[in-house]
Design a protein around this motif. Structure first.
Motif, PDB file in Angstrom:
ATOM      1  N   UNK A  57       0.850  -1.192   0.000  1.00  0.00           N
ATOM      2  CA  UNK A  57       0.000   0.000   0.000  1.00  0.00           C
ATOM      3  C   UNK A  57       0.886   1.243   0.000  1.00  0.00           C
ATOM      4  N   UNK A  58       0.608   2.148  -0.936  1.00  0.00           N
ATOM      5  CA  UNK A  58       1.411   3.364  -1.086  1.00  0.00           C
ATOM      6  C   UNK A  58       0.503   4.576  -1.270  1.00  0.00           C
ATOM      7  N   UNK A  59       1.105   5.736  -1.260  1.00  0.00           N
ATOM      8  CA  UNK A  59       0.338   6.955  -1.531  1.00  0.00           C
ATOM      9  C   UNK A  59      -0.205   6.950  -2.955  1.00  0.00           C
ATOM     10  N   UNK A  60       0.369   6.148  -3.817  1.00  0.00           N
ATOM     11  CA  UNK A  60      -0.126   6.031  -5.183  1.00  0.00           C
ATOM     12  C   UNK A  60      -1.541   5.491  -5.267  1.00  0.00           C
ATOM     13  N   UNK A  61      -1.992   4.804  -4.240  1.00  0.00           N
ATOM     14  CA  UNK A  61      -3.369   4.322  -4.244  1.00  0.00           C
ATOM     15  C   UNK A  61      -4.367   5.473  -4.282  1.00  0.00           C
ATOM     16  N   UNK A  62      -3.973   6.634  -3.805  1.00  0.00           N
ATOM     17  CA  UNK A  62      -4.867   7.795  -3.865  1.00  0.00           C
ATOM     18  C   UNK A  62      -5.234   8.113  -5.307  1.00  0.00           C
ATOM     19  N   UNK A  63      -4.303   7.928  -6.222  1.00  0.00           N
ATOM     20  CA  UNK A  63      -4.562   8.191  -7.643  1.00  0.00           C
ATOM     21  C   UNK A  63      -5.721   7.322  -8.134  1.00  0.00           C
ATOM     22  N   UNK A  64      -5.720   6.054  -7.736  1.00  0.00           N
ATOM     23  CA  UNK A  64      -6.813   5.151  -8.119  1.00  0.00           C
ATOM     24  C   UNK A  64      -8.145   5.683  -7.592  1.00  0.00           C
TER      25      UNK A  64
ATOM     26  N   UNK B 268      -7.641   5.304   3.857  1.00  0.00           N
ATOM     27  CA  UNK B 268      -6.442   4.515   3.555  1.00  0.00           C
ATOM     28  C   UNK B 268      -5.188   5.369   3.679  1.00  0.00           C
ATOM     29  N   UNK B 269      -5.230   6.583   3.159  1.00  0.00           N
ATOM     30  CA  UNK B 269      -4.064   7.459   3.233  1.00  0.00           C
ATOM     31  C   UNK B 269      -3.733   7.834   4.683  1.00  0.00           C
ATOM     32  N   UNK B 270      -4.755   7.997   5.506  1.00  0.00           N
ATOM     33  CA  UNK B 270      -4.534   8.394   6.905  1.00  0.00           C
ATOM     34  C   UNK B 270      -4.068   7.237   7.785  1.00  0.00           C
ATOM     35  N   UNK B 271      -4.613   6.039   7.532  1.00  0.00           N
ATOM     36  CA  UNK B 271      -4.412   4.935   8.477  1.00  0.00           C
ATOM     37  C   UNK B 271      -3.593   3.776   7.920  1.00  0.00           C
ATOM     38  N   UNK B 272      -3.520   3.665   6.591  1.00  0.00           N
ATOM     39  CA  UNK B 272      -2.886   2.500   5.993  1.00  0.00           C
ATOM     40  C   UNK B 272      -3.776   1.271   6.026  1.00  0.00           C
ATOM     41  N   UNK B 273      -5.024   1.452   6.471  1.00  0.00           N
ATOM     42  CA  UNK B 273      -5.982   0.347   6.545  1.00  0.00           C
ATOM     43  C   UNK B 273      -7.131   0.590   5.583  1.00  0.00           C
ATOM     44  N   UNK B 274      -7.608  -0.478   4.997  1.00  0.00           N
ATOM     45  CA  UNK B 274      -8.696  -0.384   4.037  1.00  0.00           C
ATOM     46  C   UNK B 274     -10.039  -0.533   4.738  1.00  0.00           C
TER      47      UNK B 274
END
Length: 157
Positions: A28-35, A69-75
């Motif tokens: 999990x990375x900050x790149x997931x925000x793009x999605x 996800x960006x704040x916690x790293x959890x989905x």
């Protein structure tokens, strides 16, 4: 894929599924925000053109999921949980339950005109302030590679 992999709603699982879930945190990375930003944009376009409640709720859900996800790293993908402090969410969920492919209730379009840009900005701020890495863990990537090669070799043999 991350949402499918980590979903609590599992019909069939396997040792490979368990191994993939164990590796997820390192991928999990900050790149997931793009999605999440891209998916929200597509759903917003759909609800704006169709007036459908379902894509409007998807828009809210993915923006809130991405920020969480960006704040916690959890989905977390449950809109009822993610939007518990947004007073309008329970009513929208109830309206969708009453009519799966229903239209936006009166006044909701104006609400979404305010909320969607605000939530998009919230996701962008969460991404920029995130403690998540920009790149996946090299160890997790290597372990994923090994798992996939091992699994393929087992299924071919």
């Amino acid at each position: 894929m991350l949402e499918q992999l980590l979903s609590p709603l599992v019909v069939v699982t396997s040792p490979v599924h368990d191994a993939l879930k164990d590796l997820a945190a390192g991928l999990i990375t900050t790149g997931h925000a793009h999605h999440y930003l891209g998916f929200a944009a597509g759903q917003e376009k759909l609800f704006r053109s169709s007036g459908g409640l379902k894509p409007a709720l998807y828009t809210l859900r993915v923006l809130l999921t991405g920020a969480h996800l960006m704040r916690t790293g959890r989905l977390e993908t449950d809109l009822a949980v993610l939007g518990d402090d947004l007073g309008y969410v329970p009513d929208l969920i109830a309206a969708k339950r009453a009519a799966e492919h229903g239209r936006l209730p009166a006044g909701v379009s104006a609400l979404l005109d305010r909320e969607v840009p605000r939530l998009r900005a919230e996701l962008e701020v969460a991404r920029d302030a995130s403690g998540l890495p920009a790149e996946a863990s090299p160890a997790a990537v290597a372990a994923l590679h090994d798992l996939l090669v091992h699994t393929r070799l087992e299924t071919v043999a």
